[in-house]
Design a protein around this motif. Sequence first.
Motif, PDB file in Angstrom:
ATOM      1  N   TYR A 148      12.941  -1.397  -0.152  1.00 53.01           N
ATOM      2  CA  TYR A 148      12.384  -0.032  -0.053  1.00 53.01           C
ATOM      3  C   TYR A 148      13.463   0.913   0.496  1.00 53.01           C
ATOM      4  CZ  TYR A 148       8.614   3.441   1.017  1.00 53.01           C
ATOM      5  OH  TYR A 148       7.803   4.552   1.063  1.00 53.01           O
TER       6      TYR A 148
ATOM      7  N   VAL B 233      -8.200  14.064  -0.887  1.00 56.57           N
ATOM      8  CA  VAL B 233      -7.844  12.632  -0.881  1.00 56.57           C
ATOM      9  C   VAL B 233      -8.965  11.797  -1.518  1.00 56.57           C
ATOM     10  CG1 VAL B 233      -7.363  10.630   0.603  1.00 56.57           C
ATOM     11  CG2 VAL B 233      -6.312  12.839   1.129  1.00 56.57           C
TER      12      VAL B 233
ATOM     13  N   SER C  49      -1.972  13.875  -1.908  1.00 58.91           N
ATOM     14  CA  SER C  49      -2.951  14.946  -2.069  1.00 58.91           C
ATOM     15  C   SER C  49      -2.367  16.173  -2.777  1.00 58.91           C
ATOM     16  CB  SER C  49      -3.457  15.375  -0.685  1.00 58.91           C
ATOM     17  OG  SER C  49      -2.361  15.609   0.193  1.00 58.91           O
TER      18      SER C  49
ATOM     19  N   PHE D   5      -0.521  16.750  -5.235  1.00 58.01           N
ATOM     20  CA  PHE D   5      -0.417  16.887  -6.684  1.00 58.01           C
ATOM     21  C   PHE D   5      -1.762  17.154  -7.362  1.00 58.01           C
ATOM     22  CE2 PHE D   5       3.325  14.354  -5.397  1.00 58.01           C
ATOM     23  CZ  PHE D   5       4.233  15.393  -5.568  1.00 58.01           C
TER      24      PHE D   5
ATOM     25  N   TRP E  84      -9.258  15.883   3.317  1.00 65.61           N
ATOM     26  CA  TRP E  84      -9.978  14.644   3.005  1.00 65.61           C
ATOM     27  C   TRP E  84     -10.755  14.761   1.704  1.00 65.61           C
ATOM     28  CZ3 TRP E  84      -7.936  10.628   4.797  1.00 65.61           C
ATOM     29  CH2 TRP E  84      -7.389  10.588   6.096  1.00 65.61           C
TER      30      TRP E  84
ATOM     31  N   MET F  15       0.411  17.443   3.516  1.00 69.51           N
ATOM     32  CA  MET F  15       1.050  16.281   2.896  1.00 69.51           C
ATOM     33  C   MET F  15       1.485  15.206   3.883  1.00 69.51           C
ATOM     34  SD  MET F  15       3.870  17.491   0.188  1.00 69.51           S
ATOM     35  CE  MET F  15       4.726  15.969  -0.155  1.00 69.51           C
TER      36      MET F  15
ATOM     37  N   ASN G 159       9.926  13.720   5.271  1.00 74.44           N
ATOM     38  CA  ASN G 159       9.266  12.443   5.538  1.00 74.44           C
ATOM     39  C   ASN G 159      10.117  11.253   5.054  1.00 74.44           C
ATOM     40  OD1 ASN G 159       7.568  10.470   3.607  1.00 74.44           O
ATOM     41  ND2 ASN G 159       6.500  10.680   5.554  1.00 74.44           N
TER      42      ASN G 159
ATOM     43  N   ARG H 132       0.844  -1.204   0.000  1.00 76.10           N
ATOM     44  CA  ARG H 132       0.000   0.000   0.000  1.00 76.10           C
ATOM     45  C   ARG H 132       0.873   1.245   0.000  1.00 76.10           C
ATOM     46  NH1 ARG H 132      -1.267   3.551   3.715  1.00 76.10           N
ATOM     47  NH2 ARG H 132      -0.170   2.402   5.321  1.00 76.10           N
TER      48      ARG H 132
HETATM   49  N1  3HC Z   1      -2.338  12.264   0.384  1.00 75.18           N
HETATM   50  C1  3HC Z   1      -3.194  11.256   0.151  1.00 75.18           C
HETATM   51  N2  3HC Z   1      -3.494  10.317   1.066  1.00 75.18           N
HETATM   52  C2  3HC Z   1      -2.883  10.412   2.267  1.00 75.18           C
HETATM   53  C3  3HC Z   1      -1.957  11.424   2.582  1.00 75.18           C
HETATM   54  C4  3HC Z   1      -1.694  12.387   1.580  1.00 75.18           C
HETATM   55  N3  3HC Z   1      -0.872  13.409   1.775  1.00 75.18           N
HETATM   56  N4  3HC Z   1      -1.528  11.252   3.839  1.00 75.18           N
HETATM   57  C5  3HC Z   1      -2.156  10.160   4.309  1.00 75.18           C
HETATM   58  N5  3HC Z   1      -2.971   9.667   3.365  1.00 75.18           N
HETATM   59  C6  3HC Z   1      -3.862   8.515   3.491  1.00 75.18           C
HETATM   60  C7  3HC Z   1      -3.073   7.254   3.774  1.00 75.18           C
HETATM   61  O1  3HC Z   1      -2.597   6.687   2.583  1.00 75.18           O
HETATM   62  C8  3HC Z   1      -4.112   6.409   4.490  1.00 75.18           C
HETATM   63  O2  3HC Z   1      -5.005   5.843   3.559  1.00 75.18           O
HETATM   64  P1  3HC Z   1      -5.092   4.235   3.295  1.00 75.18           P
HETATM   65  O3  3HC Z   1      -5.080   3.558   4.632  1.00 75.18           O
HETATM   66  O4  3HC Z   1      -6.363   4.065   2.529  1.00 75.18           O
HETATM   67  O5  3HC Z   1      -3.895   3.864   2.492  1.00 75.18           O
HETATM   68  C9  3HC Z   1      -4.916   7.431   5.257  1.00 75.18           C
HETATM   69  O6  3HC Z   1      -4.697   8.681   4.612  1.00 75.18           O
HETATM   70  C10 3HC Z   1      -4.540   7.530   6.720  1.00 75.18           C
HETATM   71  O7  3HC Z   1      -3.197   8.007   6.858  1.00 75.18           O
HETATM   72  P2  3HC Z   1      -2.059   7.276   7.709  1.00 75.18           P
HETATM   73  O8  3HC Z   1      -1.294   8.300   8.460  1.00 75.18           O
HETATM   74  O9  3HC Z   1      -2.683   6.179   8.513  1.00 75.18           O
HETATM   75  O10 3HC Z   1      -1.197   6.623   6.539  1.00 75.18           O
HETATM   76  P3  3HC Z   1       0.346   6.227   6.531  1.00 75.18           P
HETATM   77  O11 3HC Z   1       0.741   5.583   7.825  1.00 75.18           O
HETATM   78  O12 3HC Z   1       0.582   5.452   5.285  1.00 75.18           O
HETATM   79  O13 3HC Z   1       1.120   7.627   6.459  1.00 75.18           O
HETATM   80  C11 3HC Z   1       2.376   8.805   4.760  1.00 75.18           C
HETATM   81  C12 3HC Z   1       0.980   8.461   5.322  1.00 75.18           C
HETATM   82  C13 3HC Z   1       3.137   9.597   5.807  1.00 75.18           C
HETATM   83  C14 3HC Z   1       2.197   9.597   3.469  1.00 75.18           C
HETATM   84  C15 3HC Z   1       3.129   7.454   4.497  1.00 75.18           C
HETATM   85  O14 3HC Z   1       2.349   6.611   3.682  1.00 75.18           O
HETATM   86  C16 3HC Z   1       4.469   7.638   3.840  1.00 75.18           C
HETATM   87  O15 3HC Z   1       5.439   8.004   4.490  1.00 75.18           O
HETATM   88  N6  3HC Z   1       4.550   7.328   2.525  1.00 75.18           N
HETATM   89  C17 3HC Z   1       5.789   7.354   1.786  1.00 75.18           C
HETATM   90  C18 3HC Z   1       6.126   8.713   1.294  1.00 75.18           C
HETATM   91  C19 3HC Z   1       5.105   9.249   0.304  1.00 75.18           C
HETATM   92  O16 3HC Z   1       4.319   8.535  -0.277  1.00 75.18           O
HETATM   93  N7  3HC Z   1       5.124  10.548   0.073  1.00 75.18           N
HETATM   94  C20 3HC Z   1       4.198  11.148  -0.865  1.00 75.18           C
HETATM   95  C21 3HC Z   1       4.815  12.273  -1.515  1.00 75.18           C
HETATM   96  S1  3HC Z   1       6.032  11.746  -2.655  1.00 75.18           S
HETATM   97  C22 3HC Z   1       6.407  13.095  -3.399  1.00 75.18           C
HETATM   98  O17 3HC Z   1       5.937  14.051  -2.945  1.00 75.18           O
HETATM   99  C23 3HC Z   1       7.223  13.058  -4.635  1.00 75.18           C
HETATM  100  C24 3HC Z   1       8.286  14.058  -4.637  1.00 75.18           C
HETATM  101  O18 3HC Z   1       8.834  14.076  -5.875  1.00 75.18           O
HETATM  102  C25 3HC Z   1       7.890  15.422  -4.262  1.00 75.18           C
END
Ligand code: 3HC
Length: 311
Positions: free
Chosen positions: A147, A271, A109, A111, A268, A197, A135, A36
């Motif tokens: 990972y 999202v 979110s 983007f 939300w 984010m 992060n 996920r």
């Molecule tokens: N946008 C969309 N959904 C989000 C979110 C966000 N900013 N933050 C949280 N959510 C969602 C989660 O995916 C979760 O949904 P799900 O259970 O259906 O999958 C729900 O909201 C509850 O959030 P949680 O805190 O329980 O979720 P996580 O423990 O997964 O924490 C996170 C969220 C901190 C984003 C974590 O998943 C993470 O560290 N992910 C890896 C890093 C990542 O994906 N970063 C995104 C940006 S990458 C980027 O920006 C590219 C770069 O080039 C700029």
Amino acid sequence: MAQHTSEEIFQQKVDNEIKIEAREWMPDEYRKTLIRQISQHAHSEVVGMLPEGNWITRAPNLRRKLILIAKVQDEAGHGLYLYSAAETLGITRDEMYEQLHTGKAKYSSIFNYPTLTWADIGAIGWLVDGAAIMNQVMLCRTSYGPYARAMVRICKEESFHQRQGYESLLALSKGSDEQRAMLQDAVNRWWWPSIMMFGPSDAESTNSEKSMLWKIKRQSNDDLRQRFVDATVDQARILGVTLPDPDLKWNEERGHYDFGVINWDEFWNVVKGNGPCNKQRMNARVKAWNEGAWVREAAMVFADKRRQKVA
Ligand code: 3HC
């Protein structure tokens, strides 16, 4: 001698900072959580190319254009490393794309906001990449080996992205009144979405408890958000911009900046697919996928021919 269950052996490895590798036993929930998170992360990198790619033809000079092209290519590379890391857990790339294109999979979110002016590109580098790297540094030490290793290179590149964004905003801050106004306007629009984010507050985060136990995540959403705010205020001062939060002030007792209440309804809503650009982003991805069918087909035929030749 006491017999340990597979789950206990797994948790001991995690506790002792021994990486979990693809073929080792792992709890089903651990595997699912990783698929996920890593796939959402990969999708974010790929969808994240869209708002920036939008400005490649309009970059103000050749130097800025070259930098932007390189940055967008880096994001594509990040997507590929992450899809590959997720594949080691038993999901195929086609399945992940399918989840993205049908709206089943989430992506960041951030983007789903539009890039209206050139200053937005700098603001994405400074704030969005800045938040992303805050992060993602912890993810270089995440418990799942493939990972963690992918994240090392990604973080190096993201930190370069953050700096180039800041440098381009610094140039605007030293420019004309119009350029400074454009800079302030971009910061006004990107500040709150960047804070969001980091995800929901710790009290609302459904996955954090398990992810922290398994050391997939090592710092909570709120801790990272606070670190980001603390680090960014001085940088804003140097740019001469005001961060759009009247409640932002230093709290001597806490040793941190206090900040205003986040609009979680907005978060939300985005999202759930109702942000300003969700539909546009998904349409662009699906169109690229459909129009790329002939490339995938040709690549498969080429690979088959080569295989036959080797055999
Ligand atoms: N946008 C969309 N959904 C989000 C979110 C966000 N900013 N933050 C949280 N959510 C969602 C989660 O995916 C979760 O949904 P799900 O259970 O259906 O999958 C729900 O909201 C509850 O959030 P949680 O805190 O329980 O979720 P996580 O423990 O997964 O924490 C996170 C969220 C901190 C984003 C974590 O998943 C993470 O560290 N992910 C890896 C890093 C990542 O994906 N970063 C995104 C940006 S990458 C980027 O920006 C590219 C770069 O080039 C700029």
